[in-house]
Design an enzyme around this catalytic site. Sequence first.
Site, PDB file in Angstrom:
ATOM      1  N   PRO A 116       9.897 -66.517  49.281  1.00  0.00           N
ATOM      2  CA  PRO A 116      11.393 -66.853  49.333  1.00  0.00           C
ATOM      3  C   PRO A 116      12.104 -65.463  49.370  1.00  0.00           C
ATOM      4  O   PRO A 116      11.881 -64.325  48.805  1.00  0.00           O
ATOM      5  CB  PRO A 116      11.779 -67.761  48.094  1.00  0.00           C
ATOM      6  CG  PRO A 116      10.631 -67.524  47.237  1.00  0.00           C
ATOM      7  CD  PRO A 116       9.417 -66.997  47.853  1.00  0.00           C
ATOM      8  N   ASP A 148      11.549 -50.698  45.590  1.00  0.00           N
ATOM      9  CA  ASP A 148      10.345 -51.542  45.169  1.00  0.00           C
ATOM     10  C   ASP A 148       9.174 -51.253  46.278  1.00  0.00           C
ATOM     11  O   ASP A 148       8.038 -51.473  46.162  1.00  0.00           O
ATOM     12  CB  ASP A 148      10.543 -52.835  45.186  1.00  0.00           C
ATOM     13  CG  ASP A 148      11.419 -53.274  43.908  1.00  0.00           C
ATOM     14  OD1 ASP A 148      11.440 -52.708  42.992  1.00  0.00           O
ATOM     15  OD2 ASP A 148      12.140 -54.595  43.895  1.00  0.00           O
ATOM     16  N   SER A 180      10.771 -55.952  50.607  1.00  0.00           N
ATOM     17  CA  SER A 180       9.847 -54.700  50.227  1.00  0.00           C
ATOM     18  C   SER A 180       8.614 -54.746  50.453  1.00  0.00           C
ATOM     19  O   SER A 180       7.917 -53.752  50.880  1.00  0.00           O
ATOM     20  CB  SER A 180      10.246 -54.262  48.788  1.00  0.00           C
ATOM     21  OG  SER A 180      11.604 -54.242  48.415  1.00  0.00           O
ATOM     22  N   LYS A 190       5.865 -59.733  44.139  1.00  0.00           N
ATOM     23  CA  LYS A 190       5.800 -59.203  42.636  1.00  0.00           C
ATOM     24  C   LYS A 190       6.646 -59.867  41.827  1.00  0.00           C
ATOM     25  O   LYS A 190       7.446 -60.400  42.200  1.00  0.00           O
ATOM     26  CB  LYS A 190       6.202 -57.660  42.818  1.00  0.00           C
ATOM     27  CG  LYS A 190       7.653 -57.131  43.002  1.00  0.00           C
ATOM     28  CD  LYS A 190       8.824 -57.364  41.929  1.00  0.00           C
ATOM     29  CE  LYS A 190       9.967 -57.039  42.297  1.00  0.00           C
ATOM     30  NZ  LYS A 190      10.860 -57.761  41.746  1.00  0.00           N
TER      31      LYS A 190
END
Length: 313
Positions: free
Chosen positions: A106, A148, A115, A17
């Site tokens: 990464p 998240d 998450s 995200k």
Amino acid sequence: MSFIVSPNTLAVSCYAKLNLTFSILGILPDGYHQVDTLYQSVNLEDRLLLTFDRDGNSIGFDLSKSKAPSGFPFDSKNIIVNSIKKYLQKIDTTIGVSIAIEKDIPMAAGLAGGSSDAAGALFVLNTYFENKLSKEELTALAIQIGADVPFCLHGGSMRGENKGEILTQVQHETGIFFLLAKPSDVSLSTPLVFKAYDERNRNYNQAPKRTTEAAIHALSNGNIKELAKLCGNDFESCVFEMHPELKLVCNDMKDNDALTAHLSGSGPTVYGIFHDFISAEVALSSLGAKFPNFDTWICASANRGVALMEPLE
Ligand code: ATP
């Protein structure tokens, strides 16, 4: 993709995200920060394969089938293991789970890789156990794992309020192209970045909510130019002070036709927004020549956070 899916195995793509807006509004009574953010999934992904053993009870990684960068915790500290344990506890079941991962997001990069892996594991388990938990119950479990994780379960474009877990979907049909850049040798811990931010900022207010509201309005109307004007991140001044090259990279993207360029989450990944894939590629080649110590990716917006992978024939 090397995963082969059989009846006792399920594979899932877990998307990264970005935070197109990220405002810190205050401190909540439990000490967490109150944020207002416009989350956006992108098609940079980790792939997870879970193999179930109805007669077993151990949960761990199959190292022979996994590929992850050095420093990846292949042990019980991994958020995937924690998520599996929490889910099985919730439905009061014991089962063996072997985990294989191909990790391309990464780590400690502001892209919610961990998450997203957690969300992918919850989604696969709930699929395997035939939706034993309702959507609401699964989201409630996700909140316990991380702020998240609920967004990563759902994905697409969503406003995240409170700790990021109060979600509102943003409906739109517009594809967005991004160039992502992260210094290869820099990782940032989110709690440490919040600490550094707090040391510099003592006054909070609710005014930035209007920025996210306006950004959502622009995105809903497919107005990417207007959206780009409203993107931003409260961590930027603090993180750019610690790592000045990030600002230079953002400026280089803007010099090469990015509509805007900002930090994602607590960084250090920065993203630029582009009209199309070709202009992102042109910016990438400029950046690659000037900043060889950065890893780069061209991504498109994704309309979900996790997706089951089809079995290979
Ligand atoms: P966020 O944007 O949500 O703050 P991030 O992208 O900055 O997340 P992550 O990649 O999720 O950070 O990782 C944070 C830390 O969590 C890592 O340094 C790592 O030690 C630990 N970790 C545990 N499990 C995982 C996992 N499956 N993938 C990545 N990191 C993990």
